[in-house]
Motif scaffolding. Structure first.
Motif, PDB file in Angstrom:
ATOM      1  N   TYR B  22      26.984  55.743   0.339  1.00 12.65           N
ATOM      2  CA  TYR B  22      25.688  55.834   0.998  1.00 12.65           C
ATOM      3  C   TYR B  22      25.889  56.499   2.341  1.00 12.65           C
ATOM      4  CZ  TYR B  22      24.433  52.074  -2.204  1.00 12.65           C
ATOM      5  OH  TYR B  22      24.218  51.308  -3.298  1.00 12.65           O
ATOM      6  N   VAL B  25      29.055  55.899   4.050  1.00 11.31           N
ATOM      7  CA  VAL B  25      29.728  54.645   3.741  1.00 11.31           C
ATOM      8  C   VAL B  25      30.127  54.647   2.271  1.00 11.31           C
ATOM      9  CG1 VAL B  25      29.537  52.143   3.755  1.00 11.31           C
ATOM     10  CG2 VAL B  25      28.234  53.499   5.387  1.00 11.31           C
ATOM     11  N   ALA B  27      30.787  52.727  -0.772  1.00 15.35           N
ATOM     12  CA  ALA B  27      30.578  51.366  -1.258  1.00 15.35           C
ATOM     13  C   ALA B  27      31.490  51.091  -2.446  1.00 15.35           C
ATOM     14  CB  ALA B  27      29.120  51.163  -1.645  1.00 15.35           C
ATOM     15  N   PRO B  46      35.256  40.097  -0.145  1.00 18.72           N
ATOM     16  CA  PRO B  46      34.595  39.887   1.142  1.00 18.72           C
ATOM     17  C   PRO B  46      33.251  40.602   1.188  1.00 18.72           C
ATOM     18  CG  PRO B  46      36.377  41.464   1.359  1.00 18.72           C
ATOM     19  CD  PRO B  46      36.447  40.936  -0.036  1.00 18.72           C
ATOM     20  N   SER B  47      32.439  40.200   2.140  1.00 16.88           N
ATOM     21  CA  SER B  47      31.113  40.793   2.287  1.00 16.88           C
ATOM     22  C   SER B  47      31.225  42.303   2.503  1.00 16.88           C
ATOM     23  CB  SER B  47      30.404  40.148   3.474  1.00 16.88           C
ATOM     24  OG  SER B  47      29.082  40.563   3.515  1.00 16.88           O
ATOM     25  N   GLY B  50      31.371  45.874  -1.953  1.00 20.92           N
ATOM     26  CA  GLY B  50      30.789  46.671  -3.035  1.00 20.92           C
ATOM     27  C   GLY B  50      30.435  45.896  -4.282  1.00 20.92           C
ATOM     28  N   LYS B  51      30.436  44.572  -4.199  1.00 19.74           N
ATOM     29  CA  LYS B  51      30.141  43.776  -5.390  1.00 19.74           C
ATOM     30  C   LYS B  51      28.723  44.033  -5.885  1.00 19.74           C
ATOM     31  CE  LYS B  51      30.798  39.895  -3.195  1.00 19.74           C
ATOM     32  NZ  LYS B  51      31.118  40.275  -1.818  1.00 19.74           N
ATOM     33  N   GLN B  91      20.643  38.837  -5.469  1.00 17.53           N
ATOM     34  CA  GLN B  91      21.175  38.088  -4.337  1.00 17.53           C
ATOM     35  C   GLN B  91      20.028  37.564  -3.463  1.00 17.53           C
ATOM     36  OE1 GLN B  91      23.899  40.463  -2.147  1.00 17.53           O
ATOM     37  NE2 GLN B  91      24.771  38.740  -1.067  1.00 17.53           N
ATOM     38  N   GLU B 168      25.564  36.282  -6.820  1.00 11.52           N
ATOM     39  CA  GLU B 168      25.572  35.056  -6.013  1.00 11.52           C
ATOM     40  C   GLU B 168      24.382  34.165  -6.326  1.00 11.52           C
ATOM     41  OE1 GLU B 168      26.581  35.572  -1.976  1.00 11.52           O
ATOM     42  OE2 GLU B 168      27.733  37.376  -2.324  1.00 11.52           O
TER      43      GLU B 168
ATOM     44  N   ASN C   3      21.621  39.867   3.227  1.00 12.99           N
ATOM     45  CA  ASN C   3      22.359  40.725   4.135  1.00 12.99           C
ATOM     46  C   ASN C   3      22.359  42.157   3.627  1.00 12.99           C
ATOM     47  OD1 ASN C   3      23.878  40.240   1.938  1.00 12.99           O
ATOM     48  ND2 ASN C   3      25.595  39.288   3.020  1.00 12.99           N
ATOM     49  N   LEU C   4      21.526  42.423   2.651  1.00  6.32           N
ATOM     50  CA  LEU C   4      21.411  43.801   2.187  1.00  6.32           C
ATOM     51  C   LEU C   4      20.588  44.584   3.185  1.00  6.32           C
ATOM     52  CD1 LEU C   4      20.611  43.496  -1.601  1.00  6.32           C
ATOM     53  CD2 LEU C   4      22.627  44.483  -0.544  1.00  6.32           C
ATOM     54  N   PRO C   5      20.951  45.822   3.416  1.00  2.56           N
ATOM     55  CA  PRO C   5      20.097  46.635   4.266  1.00  2.56           C
ATOM     56  C   PRO C   5      18.779  46.868   3.535  1.00  2.56           C
ATOM     57  CG  PRO C   5      21.806  47.966   3.241  1.00  2.56           C
ATOM     58  CD  PRO C   5      22.092  46.552   2.873  1.00  2.56           C
ATOM     59  N   ARG C   7      16.086  48.501   1.644  1.00  8.70           N
ATOM     60  CA  ARG C   7      16.012  49.753   0.903  1.00  8.70           C
ATOM     61  C   ARG C   7      14.550  50.127   0.817  1.00  8.70           C
ATOM     62  NH1 ARG C   7      20.069  46.724  -1.922  1.00  8.70           N
ATOM     63  NH2 ARG C   7      22.007  47.892  -2.026  1.00  8.70           N
TER      64      ARG C   7
HETATM   65  N1  LIG Z   1      21.155  51.193   0.083  1.00 10.43           N
HETATM   66  C1  LIG Z   1      22.220  51.270   0.882  1.00 10.43           C
HETATM   67  N2  LIG Z   1      22.230  52.139   1.912  1.00 10.43           N
HETATM   68  C2  LIG Z   1      23.306  52.245   2.715  1.00 10.43           C
HETATM   69  N3  LIG Z   1      24.414  51.509   2.596  1.00 10.43           N
HETATM   70  C3  LIG Z   1      24.465  50.616   1.603  1.00 10.43           C
HETATM   71  C4  LIG Z   1      23.380  50.445   0.694  1.00 10.43           C
HETATM   72  N4  LIG Z   1      23.723  49.479  -0.199  1.00 10.43           N
HETATM   73  C5  LIG Z   1      24.966  49.076   0.153  1.00 10.43           C
HETATM   74  N5  LIG Z   1      25.427  49.766   1.216  1.00 10.43           N
HETATM   75  C6  LIG Z   1      26.733  49.621   1.840  1.00 10.43           C
HETATM   76  O1  LIG Z   1      27.719  49.641   0.839  1.00 10.43           O
HETATM   77  C7  LIG Z   1      28.708  48.668   1.070  1.00 10.43           C
HETATM   78  C8  LIG Z   1      28.829  47.731  -0.117  1.00 10.43           C
HETATM   79  O2  LIG Z   1      27.630  46.983  -0.201  1.00 10.43           O
HETATM   80  P1  LIG Z   1      27.402  45.831  -1.254  1.00 10.43           P
HETATM   81  O3  LIG Z   1      25.989  45.405  -1.140  1.00 10.43           O
HETATM   82  O4  LIG Z   1      27.829  46.293  -2.586  1.00 10.43           O
HETATM   83  O5  LIG Z   1      28.370  44.684  -0.722  1.00 10.43           O
HETATM   84  P2  LIG Z   1      28.654  43.239  -1.317  1.00 10.43           P
HETATM   85  O6  LIG Z   1      30.053  43.237  -1.759  1.00 10.43           O
HETATM   86  O7  LIG Z   1      27.629  42.874  -2.321  1.00 10.43           O
HETATM   87  O8  LIG Z   1      28.534  42.330  -0.038  1.00 10.43           O
HETATM   88  P3  LIG Z   1      27.896  40.831   0.134  1.00 10.43           P
HETATM   89  O9  LIG Z   1      28.924  39.861  -0.294  1.00 10.43           O
HETATM   90  O10 LIG Z   1      27.638  40.741   1.586  1.00 10.43           O
HETATM   91  O11 LIG Z   1      26.655  40.778  -0.693  1.00 10.43           O
HETATM   92  C9  LIG Z   1      28.327  47.984   2.363  1.00 10.43           C
HETATM   93  O12 LIG Z   1      29.088  48.542   3.391  1.00 10.43           O
HETATM   94  C10 LIG Z   1      26.882  48.295   2.537  1.00 10.43           C
HETATM   95  O13 LIG Z   1      26.566  48.387   3.899  1.00 10.43           O
END
Ligand SMILES: Nc1ncnc2c1ncn2[C@@H]1O[C@H](COP(=O)(O)OP(=O)(O)OP(=O)(O)O)[C@@H](O)[C@H]1O
Ligand SMILES: [Mg+2]
Lengths: 301, 364, 323
Positions: B22, B25, B27, B46-47, B50-51, B91, B168, C3-5, C7
């Motif tokens: 993205y 970034v 992911a 971890p948060s 990319g899960k 989530q 989650e 904690n998702l940005p 969209r």
């Molecule tokens: N729509 C988006 N636009 C920009 N960046 C994004 C978008 N979706 C995810 N990201 C970025 O991609 C990376 C992975 O995000 P993802 O949501 O897959 O994490 P996660 O493992 O599910 O974390 P969490 O445990 O906090 O839910 C993060 O750095 C996030 O900021």
């Protein structure tokens, strides 16, 4: 800051007898605002109401209302309602489409900023500017009329359609659509992408999403916005005043003509009766809307 | 739909070298993962690793920059979500606010052309399953976060998808409901045989529920293995540290063993080159004994804290130059209150070593 | 919470009306990988392109035509001229009207903030049962058409003219009523987004008085909503014609109309200029006004469609704020 915002004043105003409740004290805080509204909103409304039931000498009469039953005034009411309804419905649909196109673009992007800023301006700049804009475009010496004339088509340059019902509706679109964009955008912004994704992961198509999820969710807001557009067009005066120099094609023009006739034929009583009728019409529409709203949005509370 | 209930076995789900970024970034950075038919794989990490992104790619809610998603050997990479027969629990709460809990569950069924009576029955059943029968007529805003999450779970389970994605799903629940629902999910999943991807950041949950656990880091899979393998034989220091607490002790690798404070421990990576390294030792591999003599030694220290965890307790021991964590049954730990001197022993389990430039090993 | 940005709606998830076709084209053999999702995105792009094109033409052509008109020469054949534009500053009537309208806009915005915002905060915190009534009154001007209201204001202004002042600036009294619905909505959304109760309770527990709460906590946290409210007020006042005309005051719009009777091109030039001026103003403020994401969604949907943002992030920032 309000008086009650200042503890010192509130303490001074404390009544000698303790009532055991602090409520009356808190109410002091809203006095300035409500007093103001009483003076500049309620009082004028009362003046209209009183005046519309009074003769020039102040005696009670119903003649102001029976006077409305003149062909030109009935026609004005009809025209006003048609213009308001048509421009509200068409404007709401067009505005909603534009708002959706805006909301699918980058929320920080220049496109969204320009459209919302322009809408903010255009929604309020009805009036004179707008009339001039259309005169300069499709008026008798307007830009497009001239172009057409050079091609040998003189339909625009001769006709007076701009000053009549279709023309007014078209011109009103110019502030109705932007107003819809402004008031409907927040509703669209509130629609969460997860709802669409949930629908899709449950096997629903785009049609299902709009029919069963986004549609019902947005309906109350859409209806409310349409109503707002109706009231807005119904009471619009400036555009018509600048575009139509004579006659009373819509109610606001009739009111203004009755108020300001120089030849001593001013009829403030009739003007007030018309004003009161307008208020009643908008109020009735609003009440109908809130009944409808209550049915469509049980889930809101 | 319903007659397929018992006959349909899960399908294989394969993620091949998925990449997604993205605006700068990254992911997902080449994620490959295969779920066997009917298997439940938990993704742990971890948060921000990319899960959720991985899950959305499987669901078809997002497009990959490159890589493929295969269901039962057929590529579905470009297929939109509503054609994939994937059930998903998001989530963030995604209940439709204008529908009651019951209507939310029934909506998915109606999209699957389930008749009204059957729909009503099944929605009722699913709400029963998640323990929310009494709340069937409430709107989302009248439910607590955990209740909303349970309705979302019921909604996803009700359509009996071929692939179930859970992001989650239990994070907003209290410990009791959580473990009950966890078992419930597992039971339903085994019964129906749905291939399931379960995302969580709670390692205990992952280890308890999954057939296999995948640990993700920075958009790629660090290790995929059964819960026991992940826990006892972590392939990389990252996995070791992420799954459970770990003591980091300086040591020296010599001939396939690592020497830590005078003790020689076997290695997970037997081929590691000789030289200094950090050994990662699990707290439960550390045993304590009372030490009455006052002679300082490499593995003698003072208890500085005891934290009660329930059946076990965690004891922090100060060795002078470092502290070490030991986890033991509470009954044993009570013999070593803070301030007492103890002698440590490290069980001879294979340990993992970390170096500045560790190449992740392939352990399955 | 999540904690998702955030969209944005619909990104990566398909088209508006055209999705129906995408749904029915199912079963036409196994789909080419990537084709369906891409088609939907392309359809969305086409939809947006068409909408922006049509709307762009409808809204920009008249403004362009005004500009064209204002640069016409005296006769059909004479060359383009900017005479009408240079005439703007030469007509004292016009410059007066411009200055007066700007003053009215400023006075109305400030008065609106001073009168309305503390009342809204106070009602929310101390007299919540009054909330609905307050909302009703603020939205009332929508159902009382300005043209009707002004009929009732004529006697009122006659009294004001005799007893207080006959200055045009007294128009602010009426304008304050006109801007109420719009500014109320904006401020209401802003207040909903900041979890006012938690915020003020936190500030009060740190020892802040009500004045401090307003100026140091409420106002900074909803600066975007406040700015938006002011913008709406400014735009409304600059474009207002009805009240001024019927109460016999000459503000910008009235002046434009009357000058138009003498020199159409000059008044059209002013009209374009005021449009552009207001647009540029809103545009600039849209950049300075939304410094952080936190307040950008302050204009959430009315009603409880979306639960308001949790106060946690805002609270965290409050604690970080130097005392
Ligand atoms: N729509 C988006 N636009 C920009 N960046 C994004 C978008 N979706 C995810 N990201 C970025 O991609 C990376 C992975 O995000 P993802 O949501 O897959 O994490 P996660 O493992 O599910 O974390 P969490 O445990 O906090 O839910 C993060 O750095 C996030 O900021
Ligand atoms: Mg996630």
């Amino acid at each position: 800051m309000t008086a009650a915002g200042n503890p010192a004043i509130s303490t001074a105003a404390r009544p000698p007898m303790r009532t055991g409740r602090r409520l009356p004290l808190a109410w002091l805080g809203v006095v300035p605002f409500f007093a103001y509204c009483g003076l500049f909103l309620l009082l004028p409304t009362l003046i209209i109401t009183g005046g519309s039931f009074a003769t020039k000498d102040g005696a009670f009469t119903l003649s102001n209302f029976t006077d409305i039953n003149q062909p030109y005034l009935v026609k004005a009411f009809l025209y006003s309602t048609i213009i308001a309804a048509v421009s509200a419905v068409v404007g709401a649909l067009a505005g909603a489409l534009l708002a959706y196109a805006v909301v699918t673009s980058n929320p920080r992007g220049i496109l969204r900023r320009s459209v919302t800023s322009a809408s903010g301006v255009l929604a309020q700049f009805g009036g004179v500017t707008l009339a001039f804009a259309f005169l300069a475009t499709v008026g008798q010496v307007g830009f497009i009329s001239e172009i057409l004339l050079q091609r040998g088509i003189d339909s625009l340059s001769r006709s007076t359609w701009l000053y009549e019902l279709p023309g007014l509706i078209l011109v009103y679109m110019y502030f109705q659509v932007p107003l819809m964009v402004i008031v409907f955008l927040p509703a669209l912004d509130g629609v969460r992408p997860q709802w669409r994704e949930a629908t899709e992961s449950l096997g629903g198509s785009t049609w299902h999403y709009w029919r069963y999820v986004a549609g019902p969710l947005l309906a109350p807001s859409f209806l409310g916005c349409t109503l707002l557009l109706f009231a807005n067009a119904f009471s619009a005066y400036a555009t018509a005043a600048a575009l139509v120099s004579q006659g009373s094609i819509i109610v606001p023009l009739a009111i203004s003509n009755l108020l300001t006739s120089e030849t001593g034929r001013a009829q403030p009583g009739l003007a007030q009766a018309l004003a009161l009728s307008m208020i009643i019409i908008v109020t009735v529409v609003t009440v109908l809307y809130s009944l409808l709203q209550r049915r469509t949005s049980r889930w809101l509370r | 739909m319903s007659e397929m209930r018992d006959t349909r076995a899960g399908i294989e789900v394969r993620l091949e070298d998925l990449r997604r970024s993205y605006a700068g970034v990254t992911a997902l950075d080449g994620l490959s993962l295969t779920l066997a038919p009917g298997e439940l794989v938990a993704l742990l990490g971890p948060s921000g690793c990319g899960k959720t992104t991985a899950m959305r790619l499987v669901a078809g809610l997002e497009e990959a920059n490159s890589g493929r998603v295969m269901f039962a050997g057929k590529e579905v990479t470009g297929l939109p979500a509503n054609k994939r027969d994937v059930g998903m629990v998001f989530q963030a709460y995604s209940l439709f606010p204008h529908m009651t809990a019951h209507q939310n569950v029934a909506f998915g069924l109606s999209l699957h052309k389930v008749g009204p009576d059957e729909r009503k029955r099944r929605a009722g059943e699913m709400l029963e399953l998640v323990g929310l029968s009494a709340y069937a007529n409430r709107y989302a805003h009248q439910l607590s976060g955990g209740q909303q999450q349970r309705v979302a779970l019921a909604r996803a389970l009700a359509i009996q998808p071929t692939v179930l994605l859970l992001d989650e799903p239990l994070s907003a629940l209290d410990a009791k409901v959580r473990s009950r629902l966890r078992d419930e999910i597992r039971r339903v999943q085994l019964e129906v045989g749905t291939t399931t991807l379960f995302v969580t950041h709670d390692q205990e949950e992952a280890l308890a529920i999954a057939d296999r656990v995948g640990v993700m880091n920075k958009g790629r899979l660090e290790q995929l293995g059964s819960p026991t393998v992940i826990y006892s034989r972590p392939a990389t220091p990252f996995v070791a540290e992420f799954v459970g607490l770990t003591n980091r002790l300086d040591g020296v690798v010599r001939d396939g063993e690592v020497e830590v404070r005078g003790m020689r421990l076997p290695l997970v990576q037997p081929n590691a080159a000789n030289g200094p390294a950090t050994a990662l030792v699990r707290p439960e591999a550390v045993a304590l004994a009372a030490d009455s003599e006052n002679v300082p030694g490499p593995l003698i220290g003072t208890v500085i804290a005891v934290s009660f965890l329930g059946a076990t307790s965690r004891v922090t021991v100060d060795l002078g130059d470092t502290t070490i964590l030991a986890q033991l049954p509470t009954s044993e730990a009570s013999a070593h209150p803070a301030g007492t001197r103890v002698r440590l022993a490290i069980r001879k389990d294979p340990v993992l070593i970390a170096r500045e430039e560790t190449a992740p090993a392939e352990v399955n | 919470m999540s904690n998702l940005p955030p969209r944005s709606l619909g990104v990566g998830s398909g088209g508006l009306l055209l999705g129906h076709e995408a749904a029915t084209s199912r079963g036409a053999g196994s789909p080419r990988p990537g084709s369906l999702m891409r088609t939907r995105r392309i359809k969305l792009q086409i939809f947006r392109g068409v909408v922006f094109l049509i709307m762009g033409l409808f809204f920009l052509v008249p403004i362009g035509a005004m500009f064209e008109f204002s640069t016409r020469g005296d006769t059909m054949t004479s060359p383009r001229t900017l005479e009408a534009w240079t005439a703007i500053i030469k007509v004292p009537e016009l410059t007066d009207a411009i200055s007066v309208s700007l003053q009215l806009a400023a006075i109305t915005s400030i008065a609106m903030l001073v009168l309305l915002l503390p009342t809204m905060v106070w009602v929310r915190l101390r007299i919540p049962q009054l909330n609905r009534i307050l909302e009703f009154i603020c939205l009332l001007p929508l159902t009382v058409p300005a043209i009707a209201l002004v009929v009732g204001m004529v006697p009122l202004y006659r009294w004001i003219g005799v007893n207080l002042s006959d200055s045009i600036l007294t128009l602010s009294f009426a304008y304050l009523i006109l801007v109420l619905p719009y500014t109320y909505r904006t401020l209401d959304a802003g207040l909903a987004a900041i979890d006012l109760k938690t915020l003020t309770e936190a500030a009060r527990s740190l020892g802040a008085g009500w004045g401090t709460v307003m100026l140091r906590v409420v106002v900074p946290n909803m600066s975007s909503a406040i700015l938006n409210a002011c913008l709406l007020a400014v735009a409304l006042v600059l474009g207002e014609f009805t009240m001024a005309n019927l109460l016999n005051f000459e503000n910008l719009q009235v002046a434009i109309l009357y000058i138009g009777l003498v020199s159409a091109s000059t008044s059209i030039a002013v009209a374009v200029a005021s449009l552009v001026f207001a647009f540029v103003l809103l545009m600039i403020l849209s950049y300075v006004g939304r410094p952080k994401d936190r307040v950008a969604r302050a204009e959430e949907i009315p009603g409880s469609l979306v639960p308001s943002m949790t106060g946690v992030s805002v609270l965290a920032e409050l604690v970080d704020q130097p005392k």
